[in-house]
Design an enzyme around this catalytic site. Structure first.
Site, PDB file in Angstrom:
ATOM      1  N   SER A 170      26.338 -81.758  46.527  1.00 21.94           N
ATOM      2  CA  SER A 170      26.697 -80.571  45.739  1.00 21.94           C
ATOM      3  C   SER A 170      25.463 -80.043  45.020  1.00 21.94           C
ATOM      4  O   SER A 170      24.337 -80.355  45.412  1.00 21.94           O
ATOM      5  CB  SER A 170      27.807 -80.939  44.749  1.00 21.94           C
ATOM      6  OG  SER A 170      28.334 -79.778  44.149  1.00 21.94           O
ATOM      7  N   ASN A 171      25.632 -79.227  44.008  1.00 21.18           N
ATOM      8  CA  ASN A 171      24.486 -78.712  43.257  1.00 21.18           C
ATOM      9  C   ASN A 171      24.819 -78.646  41.768  1.00 21.18           C
ATOM     10  O   ASN A 171      25.922 -78.996  41.359  1.00 21.18           O
ATOM     11  CB  ASN A 171      24.067 -77.341  43.805  1.00 21.18           C
ATOM     12  CG  ASN A 171      25.201 -76.354  43.730  1.00 21.18           C
ATOM     13  OD1 ASN A 171      25.653 -75.992  42.642  1.00 21.18           O
ATOM     14  ND2 ASN A 171      25.689 -75.924  44.883  1.00 21.18           N
ATOM     15  N   ARG A 172      23.877 -78.182  40.978  1.00 15.80           N
ATOM     16  CA  ARG A 172      24.013 -78.299  39.526  1.00 15.80           C
ATOM     17  C   ARG A 172      24.774 -77.151  38.870  1.00 15.80           C
ATOM     18  O   ARG A 172      24.813 -77.047  37.650  1.00 15.80           O
ATOM     19  CB  ARG A 172      22.624 -78.365  38.880  1.00 15.80           C
ATOM     20  CG  ARG A 172      21.850 -79.599  39.232  1.00 15.80           C
ATOM     21  CD  ARG A 172      20.495 -79.538  38.530  1.00 15.80           C
ATOM     22  NE  ARG A 172      19.550 -80.474  39.111  1.00 15.80           N
ATOM     23  CZ  ARG A 172      19.457 -81.755  38.755  1.00 15.80           C
ATOM     24  NH1 ARG A 172      20.258 -82.244  37.841  1.00 15.80           N
ATOM     25  NH2 ARG A 172      18.557 -82.530  39.321  1.00 15.80           N
TER      26      ARG A 172
END
Ligand code: FMN
Length: 391
Positions: free
Chosen positions: A200-202
């Site tokens: 995923s990402n931030r």
């Protein structure tokens, strides 16, 4: 809220502010709580009611300063003769009056009292002091009093709808998106490696959530497509669909795009997905997994290609060649605006409450917004994209 019978009307006021997208923190005087229970207002506002200056377990921050830090506007409805006197004379002998004296924003006062009290010269003088100090005084109105034996006259509290109109006006809340359907995407997507792991990402989803909320406040019918993993709760006033993967995000956008007037894509959609996610949990002792990647669909480009009358706004996260990248994206993707965000800047960091955006459109020079809260940025964004909305 202070101690008059008109507190019952404020139940509707609180409910309506929330229905229209506002957050409410109720502060009551002891007298006010004799008329309607704090429990009613805690339920209607969805927040604890503040009443006690010295609660048994004091919060970390001084309680009388909290609403002042938090609120955009302070509404005293109903305002008793007593409380108006305290306000005019700077008295702060309970929590409600201490909150008022520490509040630096706009204040609306809705007096409510028997006509004989309203006619009292001290009350008249106190009200004119408040007006002179810039308080917005709404009402009171003439007509029947709440008590059956009371004589009619001037003193009844204005109806909640009138107070609401004043709140909207004082906050300069426009309803320029009324009748428009807005689709907003927010948060990260997750691409599964196996049933328990994902990439995923931030992205926190805060920017998209703020945009969805402000669109609703400006009267739009809002659909929020939100990646699982976005922080906190989505705004209460919008219809939210939670999606997991980039493919799910794409399907949800396509489903809602045809009937919308505006699509704002803030979601951090994964650029790659894993072609071969394992069906069962990968075992550690088997060694490093063999992960194959494939490019995900470019949802913004799809929207640019398939739009008819819809306005389309995309967010671009660029850490270098900012303007150039945004201008290229604008043309390639056939969208109305690219909002540029550099997360390497301290004020624009992931998950923070502030941001610094640059709005890049074909018909104007780039507009650089100042560092501001995501809520303020969302409003500035709408001020700048209304020109792309047709009809
Ligand atoms: C039944 C009843 C109704 C009252 N209604 C009002 C009213 O509408 N306006 C008002 O100024 N005072 C009204 N009062 C008097 C206030 O409750 C009283 O002045 C009280 O001290 C106000 O406290 P507060 O300003 O801290 O809320 C009422 C009192 C009672 C017993």
């Amino acid at each position: 809220m202070t101690g008059g019978i008109a507190v019952y009307k404020s139940c509707y006021l609180v409910r309506e502010i929330r229905r229209q997208g506002g957050d409410v923190c109720v502060v009551m005087t002891d007298s006010a709580s004799e008329f309607v229970s704090p429990l009613t207002f805690a339920t209607l506002s969805g927040n604890p009611v503040l009443q006690d200056m010295f609660p048994e377990s004091p919060p970390e921050n001084p309680i009388h300063l909290q609403p002042s830090d938090w609120g955009d506007i302070l509404v005293i409805a109903p305002a008793t003769a007593n409380f108006i006197g305290k306000l005019a004379n700077g008295i702060a002998d309970d929590l409600a009056s201490s909150v008022c004296i520490s509040f630096s924003g706009k204040v609306i006062v809705a007096p409510a009292m028997n006509p004989r009290m309203w006619d009292n010269p001290a009350v008249k003088d106190n009200i004119s002091i408040l007006r002179k100090r810039g308080f917005e005084v709404v009402g009171p109105e003439s007509g029947e009093m709440a008590g059956v034996n009371e004589n009619a006259g001037e003193g009844r509290m204005s109806e909640p709808d009138k107070i609401l109109r004043q709140i909207r006006e004082s906050l300069a809340v426009t309803d320029d998106l009324s009748g428009k359907s807005v689709v907003v995407t927010s948060g990260p997507t997750r691409e599964p490696i196996d049933p328990v792991r994902f990439v995923s990402n931030r992205s926190s989803g805060k920017m998209g959530d703020a945009i969805a909320k402000q669109a609703a406040l400006r009267g739009a019918n809002v659909t929020l497509i939100r990646g699982r993993g976005a922080e906190g709760e989505p705004p209460a006033e919008v219809k939210t669909f939670v999606v997991e993967t980039a493919a799910e995000m794409s399907s949800a956008v396509k489903e809602h795009f045809t009937s919308c007037n505006l699509l704002v894509m803030t979601a951090a959609v994964s650029d790659w997905s894993i072609t071969n996610p394992a069906k069962s949990k990968l075992k550690k002792h088997v060694g490093e997994p063999d992960i194959q990647w494939k490019q995900t669909e470019d949802i913004l480009a799809w929207a640019g290609q398939n739009r008819t009358a819809q306005a389309v706004v995309g967010f671009a996260l660029e850490t270098s060649n900012h303007l150039e990248g945004a201008q290229k994206k604008l043309k390639e993707k056939n969208v109305d605006m690219i909002v540029l965000n550099d997360p390497t800047q301290s004020h624009s960091s992931f998950g923070g409450d502030s941001t610094k955006l640059t709005l890049v459109a074909n018909d104007k020079a780039p507009v650089e917004l100042p560092v501001c809260t995501k809520k303020e940025a969302a409003n500035k964004l709408f001020d700048n994209i209304s020109r792309f909305l047709q009809g």
